[in-house]
Design a protein around this motif. Structure first.
Motif, mmCIF file in Angstrom:
data_model
loop_
_atom_site.group_PDB
_atom_site.id
_atom_site.type_symbol
_atom_site.label_atom_id
_atom_site.label_comp_id
_atom_site.label_asym_id
_atom_site.label_seq_id
_atom_site.Cartn_x
_atom_site.Cartn_y
_atom_site.Cartn_z
ATOM 1 N N GLU A 117 62.933 -4.039 -10.229
ATOM 2 C CA GLU A 117 62.029 -3.001 -9.732
ATOM 3 C C GLU A 117 61.625 -3.146 -8.270
ATOM 4 O O GLU A 117 60.690 -2.486 -7.817
ATOM 5 N N VAL A 149 57.379 0.842 -1.684
ATOM 6 C CA VAL A 149 56.960 1.040 -3.077
ATOM 7 C C VAL A 149 55.486 1.408 -3.202
ATOM 8 O O VAL A 149 55.001 1.629 -4.312
ATOM 9 N N ARG A 167 63.456 4.439 -7.894
ATOM 10 C CA ARG A 167 64.064 3.264 -7.243
ATOM 11 C C ARG A 167 65.324 2.828 -7.993
ATOM 12 O O ARG A 167 66.351 2.504 -7.386
ATOM 13 N N GLU A 168 65.261 2.830 -9.308
ATOM 14 C CA GLU A 168 66.445 2.461 -10.091
ATOM 15 C C GLU A 168 67.571 3.460 -9.863
ATOM 16 O O GLU A 168 68.752 3.078 -9.780
ATOM 17 N N ARG A 174 59.138 3.842 -10.178
ATOM 18 C CA ARG A 174 60.166 2.846 -10.495
ATOM 19 C C ARG A 174 61.479 3.491 -10.927
ATOM 20 O O ARG A 174 62.558 3.012 -10.589
#
Length: 509
Positions: free
Chosen positions: A468, A281, A292-293, A289
């Motif tokens: 997250e 990250v 990533r989701e 973010r």
């Protein structure tokens, strides 16, 4: 009994025992009513001439199982991976959690000497020796040994360098065994465990015998021998051929093909190892973010469990420690949502991007999982390119390099997982997750004496990670062992816990 061409390195006339279990209810096989006597032979992979009997150096599964048979820790982990008293009869912290008083139960070493507070302090001093590398050192590093003391023969008072409400986790750490004061030569080890040493042939076998004076009651078996079969096929064939009674670490394919036979009983230990992908990250592209989701939503978890684990596992929810103490099981289970994933990929400006997914054969199933996940990402606007690396340097390589990698872990307390992998200063922080407010939540959890406040702090940490974080934890694999149908008392407790590889409760029907 010649199995050398299939990797079976040695069998002797004794008894053996081994298992790596996973998270579960602790149910046992029901071959017969428990009975005493007999020899049990168990086959599993070894480390050749480099195998050791020093419990503080144990690293391989076979070494860990042998250590558990011959030695005890002050505490060990229960079925929910919470610390349970062992040689410690009880523990009591002071008001600020910086001093812990440990009361020892009455126990003796195999040579008849009592287990004393001085042995405990000497064992921990050996592990913490700055000139030596023992696996439990990092877990015990918060102990201020210079200010710790033996109150009397059966009472130890530990001084800590900081408040720590989870200190019993350290007592249960992998390799934190108690040995006699002054012990440093383990060619003929002396412990306080359920079995005592008879003989050792490195890379071939270890023979142990029943300890009739074990503090928790004598084992049911007379003898126990660990034998080595490095290949899964050799362990399977030895079990089917009647040359062993127990075969450790079998594949789902072997389990399926033998499930209905009468020569082998399959024992599954659920939630034994988490299977995941780790996104870093702190760097592109997963410093976004939304991306990533999108990755969370691309994963078809049931398909991964079925195709990679052959159905021998459970779906994960991007959190470590399913069903362990403090696990946030109330968070909504993620489902595949390709349309929303596409939207988030476009929002992140990642449409048309190719991302390398580093993987290797360093752990079973990782290459297969990477291939399946890359296929699941097709049509999303994001291309995942699977890159297979060197299995010998994989964990060191992926800790520092790349942005996306395969990940696998065995059982440990959720507190330990956070401390080792998710704090700003964690040494094995593969996702590079570093949030001061998250670190503060961890400190709140471990420095409070209020159990409810501690649980809530862990829940909040998991809510943040679920929303997250950098781990896409898609599944939890069963650990599979095979045994002869007449073997009883096999536990399905999690790996590295109290009832894992616990053979003083195993019997031959």
């Amino acid at each position: 009994m010649s199995l050398n061409r299939r990797g079976f390195l040695g069998l002797t006339s004794g008894l053996a025992v081994v298992t790596l279990a996973g998270c579960g209810s602790g149910a046992t096989s029901a071959s017969s009513t428990p009975r005493t006597g007999g020899r049990l032979r168990a086959a599993f992979a070894g480390g050749g001439a480099k195998e050791v009997l020093d419990p503080h150096l144990a690293n391989l599964f076979v070494e860990a199982a042998r250590s558990k048979a011959m030695f005890d820790k002050l505490a060990d982990l229960g079925n929910d991976v919470s610390p349970q008293p062992r040689l410690a009869e009880k523990w009591e912290p002071d008001a600020d959690l910086t001093r812990w008083r440990i009361s020892l139960r009455q126990a003796t070493f195999h040579d008849g000497r009592p287990v004393r507070a001085q042995d405990v302090l000497a064992s921990y001093a050996r592990i913490l020796d700055p000139n030596r590398a023992f696996r439990a050192k990092s877990s015990l590093a918060l102990i201020d040994l210079a200010n710790s003391r033996a109150v009397d023969d059966r009472t130890v008072e530990f001084a800590l360098k900081r408040p720590f409400g989870e200190f019993p986790n350290a007592l249960a750490a992998f390799g934190a065994y108690i040995v006699p004061e002054g012990a440093d030569d383990f060619t003929k080890p002396v412990g306080s465990g359920a079995f005592s040493f008879v003989s050792f042939e490195p890379g071939r076998s270890v023979l142990l015998k029943r300890n009739p004076d074990y503090w928790e009651g004598a084992p049911l078996l007379d003898e126990l021998e660990f034998v080595i079969a490095n290949e899964e096929s050799a362990r399977t064939n030895a079990l089917l051929g009647g040359q062993v009674e127990y075969a450790h670490d079998l594949t789902p394919t072997t389990a399926r093909s033998n499930a209905s036979g009468d020569r082998m009983t399959i024992h599954r230990s659920p939630n034994s190892a988490v299977q995941a992908f780790a996104m870093k990250v702190d760097r592109a592209p997963f410093d976004n973010r939304d991306l990533r989701e999108a990755m969370f939503l691309l994963a078809d978890r049931p398909q991964l469990v079925e195709s990679v684990l052959a159905g021998s596992g459970q779906v994960g929810n991007d959190l470590f420690g399913k069903d362990y103490q403090h696990y946030a099981g109330d968070l909504p289970q993620r489902q595949r949502d390709l349309d929303k994933a596409k939207f988030l990929i476009r929002k992140a400006g990642a449409e048309g991007l190719t991302v390398k997914l580093d993987t290797s054969t360093a752990a079973a199933g990782m290459v297969e999982a990477a291939t399946v996940f890359a296929d699941q990402a097709k049509g999303s606007g994001l291309t995942i390119e699977v890159v297979q690396g060197n299995k010998d340097s994989y964990w060191a390589d992926t800790l520092k390099n790349g942005s996306l990698s395969s990940f696998r872990s065995g059982a440990m307390p959720i507190e330990t997982h956070v401390a080792q992998r998710l704090l700003s200063g964690s040494g094995t922080n593969v996702t590079k997750w570093a949030r001061p407010e998250f670190d503060a939540l961890y400190e709140k959890a471990v420095s409070t004496s209020d159990p409810a406040a501690r649980t809530e702090a862990y829940r909040e940490m998991q809510r943040v990670l679920h929303a997250e974080g950098g781990y896409l934890m898609w599944g939890f694999a069963d650990w599979i062992v095979g045994a002869k149908p007449n073997v009883g008392g096999i536990s399905t407790a999690p790996a590295n816990t109290l009832d894992w590889a616990r053979f003083d409760k195993v019997w031959l029907g």
